[in-house]
Write an enzyme that holds these catalytic residues in place. Structure first.
Site, mmCIF file in Angstrom:
data_model
loop_
_atom_site.group_PDB
_atom_site.id
_atom_site.type_symbol
_atom_site.label_atom_id
_atom_site.label_comp_id
_atom_site.label_asym_id
_atom_site.label_seq_id
_atom_site.Cartn_x
_atom_site.Cartn_y
_atom_site.Cartn_z
ATOM 1 N NE ARG A 174 -3.692 0.237 2.268
ATOM 2 C CZ ARG A 174 -4.413 0.527 3.052
ATOM 3 N NH1 ARG A 174 -4.609 0.033 4.267
ATOM 4 N NH2 ARG A 174 -5.292 1.677 2.876
ATOM 5 C CB CYS A 214 -1.899 3.400 9.766
ATOM 6 S SG CYS A 214 -3.317 4.143 10.820
#
Length: 281
Positions: free
Chosen positions: A175, A236
């Protein structure tokens, strides 16, 4: 006070003169409500707290899990029996992310005696701990939140820290690199942020690596030791696994701020820059 404790330490404290308030924060990203699992069996005396509804505000421009309003959070904690002068222990199913979110919120709002059960409910049962399906009705607590106990970043602060200090990206490496993005608008990372998947802070059993190993890991990322490059921040996807990385840094003896809006907030604005690939730039 350490930020985590073992199942055996919790057993001793529950039998001691100052037993902690227990919060069960089991949660799955995109998964089913965990209240039925709590009702089927929890550490005796634990109160269930819902991450999506009680440890976050409504999703929107501030991200998928923006911080709750402090007074709303305080009301939830008081209903759970949390008081300012009483210790609190938080646990989840074992991943540790949800428990860390509750830990971070309590620390950020001024509670000084909160810890996470290392390894969560899985560690408790593996150590022979009992579970109960009994309903829990705690006495009302007196906790009143006072935000500011831990560092908090907004989008501009995160961007500045990526340039002037160390901003760690706690998501999976793919990611960060922008190879996949299963949830948010676009893949990639904040320019200058360093990839530091939070999954590498724990062993196969879900428990944190020893403090010395964590410190060595973060030193290799420029976030600790003599090679540290300045203040440290973490983000995050939506401020949940990032809280777990802040907790890991705390175990390692490194103070870090959390960008609570995280990638879900950053990437929602097409004017903000996005970097891809394995390097911070």
């Amino acid at each position: 006070m350490t930020a985590i404790l073992s199942a055996s330490e919790l057993t001793s404290e529950l039998a001691g003169p100052r037993p902690p308030v227990l919060l069960d924060v089991r949660w799955q990203l995109g998964g089913p409500d965990q209240r039925p699992a709590y009702e089927a069996g929890h550490i005796p005396g634990a109160v269930y707290v819902d991450l999506d509804r009680e440890l976050a505000g409504p999703a929107g421009s501030g991200g998928r899990h923006p911080l709750p309003e402090p007074e709303a959070f305080g009301a939830v904690m008081r209903r759970a029996g949390v008081s300012a002068g009483a210790p609190v222990v938080v646990y989840d199913g074992g991943l540790g992310w949800a428990a860390a979110r509750a830990w971070w919120l309590l620390r950020w709002t001024g509670h000084a005696e909160v810890r996470v059960l290392d390894g969560g409910l899985a560690a408790w049962t593996a150590a022979g701990g009992e579970v109960s399906a009994d309903a829990v009705s705690p006495a009302e607590g007196d906790f009143k939140p006072t935000p500011g106990g831990l560092g908090l970043l907004d989008a501009d602060g995160a961007a500045a820290l990526a340039r002037e200090g160390v901003l760690l990206d706690a998501r999976a490496g793919e990611r960060y690199r922008g190879e996949v993005e299963p949830i948010d608008r676009v893949g990639g990372h904040i320019p200058g942020a360093v990839s530091a998947p939070t999954t590498e802070n724990v062993g196969a059993d879900g428990r944190f690596l020893p403090a010395a190993e964590l410190r060595e890991r973060f030193a290799g990322l420029g976030a600790a030791g003599e090679g540290g490059r300045g203040p440290v921040g973490v983000y995050c996807g939506s401020g949940v696994s990032g809280a777990h990385e802040v907790l890991a840094l705390e175990v390692a003896g490194v103070a870090a701020a959390l960008y609570a809006g995280s990638w879900s907030e950053w990437s929602s604005d097409p004017e903000r820059p996005v970097a891809t690939g394995p390097l911070p730039r």
